[in-house]
Design a protein around this motif. Structure first.
Motif, PDB file in Angstrom:
ATOM      1  N   LYS A 158       0.939  -0.876  -0.107  1.00 32.74           N
ATOM      2  CA  LYS A 158      -0.434  -0.487   0.183  1.00 32.74           C
ATOM      3  C   LYS A 158       0.530   1.023   0.108  1.00 32.74           C
ATOM      4  CE  LYS A 158      -3.470  -1.563   2.165  1.00 32.74           C
ATOM      5  NZ  LYS A 158      -4.593  -1.928   3.927  1.00 32.74           N
ATOM      6  N   ASP A 159       2.332   1.086  -0.081  1.00 28.70           N
ATOM      7  CA  ASP A 159       3.167   2.172   0.071  1.00 28.70           C
ATOM      8  C   ASP A 159       3.377   2.676  -0.563  1.00 28.70           C
ATOM      9  OD1 ASP A 159       2.687   2.388   3.122  1.00 28.70           O
ATOM     10  OD2 ASP A 159       4.592   0.717   3.160  1.00 28.70           O
ATOM     11  N   LEU A 160       4.600   3.484  -1.048  1.00 36.98           N
ATOM     12  CA  LEU A 160       4.605   4.889  -2.460  1.00 36.98           C
ATOM     13  C   LEU A 160       6.288   4.604  -2.807  1.00 36.98           C
ATOM     14  CD1 LEU A 160       3.467   6.075  -4.569  1.00 36.98           C
ATOM     15  CD2 LEU A 160       3.982   7.932  -3.470  1.00 36.98           C
ATOM     16  N   ILE A 161       6.423   4.332  -3.680  1.00 35.00           N
ATOM     17  CA  ILE A 161       7.689   4.878  -4.665  1.00 35.00           C
ATOM     18  C   ILE A 161       7.876   6.740  -5.332  1.00 35.00           C
ATOM     19  CG2 ILE A 161      10.112   4.680  -5.870  1.00 35.00           C
ATOM     20  CD1 ILE A 161       9.945   1.510  -4.667  1.00 35.00           C
ATOM     21  N   VAL A 162       8.499   7.574  -5.026  1.00 35.24           N
ATOM     22  CA  VAL A 162       8.784   8.422  -5.525  1.00 35.24           C
ATOM     23  C   VAL A 162       9.846   8.265  -6.158  1.00 35.24           C
ATOM     24  CG1 VAL A 162       9.305  10.904  -5.768  1.00 35.24           C
ATOM     25  CG2 VAL A 162       7.745   9.781  -4.442  1.00 35.24           C
ATOM     26  N   PRO A 167       3.412   4.516 -14.205  1.00 38.69           N
ATOM     27  CA  PRO A 167       3.790   5.402 -12.763  1.00 38.69           C
ATOM     28  C   PRO A 167       2.270   5.459 -12.478  1.00 38.69           C
ATOM     29  CG  PRO A 167       4.154   6.604 -14.761  1.00 38.69           C
ATOM     30  CD  PRO A 167       4.307   5.352 -15.381  1.00 38.69           C
ATOM     31  N   LYS A 168       2.081   5.839 -11.780  1.00 35.68           N
ATOM     32  CA  LYS A 168       1.060   6.649 -10.687  1.00 35.68           C
ATOM     33  C   LYS A 168       0.512   8.692 -11.336  1.00 35.68           C
ATOM     34  CE  LYS A 168      -1.737   8.139  -6.392  1.00 35.68           C
ATOM     35  NZ  LYS A 168      -2.582   7.334  -6.870  1.00 35.68           N
ATOM     36  N   MET A 169       1.596   8.973 -11.204  1.00 31.16           N
ATOM     37  CA  MET A 169       1.153  10.141 -12.097  1.00 31.16           C
ATOM     38  C   MET A 169       3.302  10.803 -12.711  1.00 31.16           C
ATOM     39  SD  MET A 169      -0.163  12.618  -9.202  1.00 31.16           S
ATOM     40  CE  MET A 169      -1.035  11.845  -8.737  1.00 31.16           C
ATOM     41  N   VAL A 170       3.502  11.183 -13.103  1.00 31.18           N
ATOM     42  CA  VAL A 170       4.258  11.798 -13.685  1.00 31.18           C
ATOM     43  C   VAL A 170       3.773  13.634 -12.946  1.00 31.18           C
ATOM     44  CG1 VAL A 170       6.449  12.419 -15.389  1.00 31.18           C
ATOM     45  CG2 VAL A 170       4.758  10.144 -15.220  1.00 31.18           C
ATOM     46  N   ARG A 203       5.396  -8.208  -5.275  1.00 35.89           N
ATOM     47  CA  ARG A 203       4.455  -8.147  -6.981  1.00 35.89           C
ATOM     48  C   ARG A 203       4.194  -6.733  -7.393  1.00 35.89           C
ATOM     49  NH1 ARG A 203       3.097 -13.291  -3.955  1.00 35.89           N
ATOM     50  NH2 ARG A 203       3.536 -14.761  -4.660  1.00 35.89           N
ATOM     51  N   GLY A 204       4.783  -5.690  -7.072  1.00 36.08           N
ATOM     52  CA  GLY A 204       4.057  -4.244  -7.748  1.00 36.08           C
ATOM     53  C   GLY A 204       3.138  -3.068  -6.599  1.00 36.08           C
ATOM     54  N   ILE A 205       3.535  -1.865  -6.156  1.00 37.36           N
ATOM     55  CA  ILE A 205       3.662  -1.244  -5.754  1.00 37.36           C
ATOM     56  C   ILE A 205       3.230   0.102  -6.647  1.00 37.36           C
ATOM     57  CG2 ILE A 205       4.630  -2.289  -3.620  1.00 37.36           C
ATOM     58  CD1 ILE A 205       6.230   0.198  -3.037  1.00 37.36           C
TER      59      ILE A 205
END
Length: 333
Positions: free
Chosen positions: A90-94, A154-157, A114-116
């Motif tokens: 549930k966490d995030l990479i920037v 990506p979730k967004m750019v 398996r993917g975040i």
């Protein structure tokens, strides 16, 4: 603020472009979850701290600068840090940096548990113009570029043109080479911006046009089985030259520029390119061992049963694909 949406059904995401956007990152981070900011030694510490200050639970993992960061060792370094800090799905990479950081962070995101999700914050002309969108993420192995990777959008750019002010001129020109490629293959009006005295005077227009071109191609062919392969113009030979120099002396955009010139036989196009290359301090040729570069090319993932698909130009703004026997690439070398 300019907004471009990459429409990929359930994998769609926005690209936001605005000066000063680095100061507004917090509103997109969803503060209740952990954020791993992956950056490198070439990115100003101030940028990482600025993003960190906007995180509820933030961590910074700084890696070595350059193509050498796209290695199994650095990949494992980030995974171990995330395990240590107990990151969940549930966490995030920037990804805060250039194309190397985007490729590396995206591959970590694609494979950790398996993917975040990850957010791309590109800080170089190369990454803002090209590599931050499209979902191709990868690391290198045994000197072969991008041979271990995935498609992970990506979730967004988030693009802040102000961060380009800290870049050396060579890095700026390195990225502009990819925008020049975009104009050559699909947008003559973009190419014409490079025929002015200083392309950086049009940087926001160049960014927008380059991203629009790429997003339209990615929407048609997300996984590079058809038309998206035109984005590889200059890359087949360029990657071979990069691998030959093994992470030293030649930047990615510079290698692509070399590769593009090798694939252009039309003298009219070459004549228009000569002054642009001079203005951007891009070389049209370079010393290398022809056989060794060929050997690197034949290890490329684009080789299929002794056949190689190359990208050629009918005219500026119109590229096409051609299958050739792999051996025939030597004629272009």
């Amino acid at each position: 603020m300019k907004k471009i949406t990459v429409n990929l059904k359930d994998k769609s995401y926005p690209i936001l472009i605005q000066r000063g956007l680095l100061n507004q990152v917090g509103q997109y981070l969803e503060g209740h979850r952990k954020v791993m900011i992956v950056t490198d030694e070439g990115v100003p510490e101030e940028y990482a701290q600025r993003v960190l200050a906007q995180c509820g639970q933030g961590y910074v993992e700084r890696v070595i600068q350059g193509e050498g960061a796209k290695s199994m060792e650095v990949y494992q370094q980030i995974l171990r840090r995330m395990l240590k800090e107990r990151f969940s799905r549930k966490d995030l990479i920037v990804a805060l940096g250039g194309g190397v950081i985007g490729d590396l962070s995206g591959f970590v995101a694609a494979t950790y548990m398996r993917g975040i999700e990850f957010i791309n914050i590109p800080t170089t002309t190369l990454s803002q113009i090209d590599s931050s969108i499209g979902g191709k993420v990868a690391i290198n192995l045994d000197g072969i570029k991008n041979c271990v990777g995935a498609f992970w959008q990506p979730k967004m750019v988030l693009i802040d043109p102000d961060v380009l002010a800290t870049l050396p001129q060579r890095h700026i020109n390195n990225g502009l080479a990819e925008a020049l490629k975009a104009g050559l293959i699909r947008d003559e009006s973009l190419f014409e911006l490079f025929e002015t005295d200083d392309p950086m005077e049009h940087i926001e227009k160049i960014l927008y046009k380059s991203l629009m071109m790429k997003k339209k191609v990615v929407e048609i062919d997300e996984r590079e089985i058809g038309v998206r392969r035109i984005l590889n113009f200059g890359h087949t030979i360029g990657h071979g030259i990069e691998s030959y120099y093994h992470l030293h002396d030649v930047y990615h955009g510079e290698a692509v520029a070399l590769g593009m010139m090798k694939m252009i036989k039309d003298e009219t196009i070459r004549e228009r390119l000569h002054p642009i290359y001079q203005r951007l301090n891009l070389k049209e040729d370079i010393d290398y061992d022809r056989q060794q570069v060929y050997d690197f090319i034949t290890k490329d993932k684009k080789i299929d049963g002794g056949t190689l698909t190359i990208v050629l130009l009918r005219k500026i703004g119109e590229a096409y694909l051609k299958d050739i026997p792999t051996e025939k690439i030597k004629e272009y070398l």
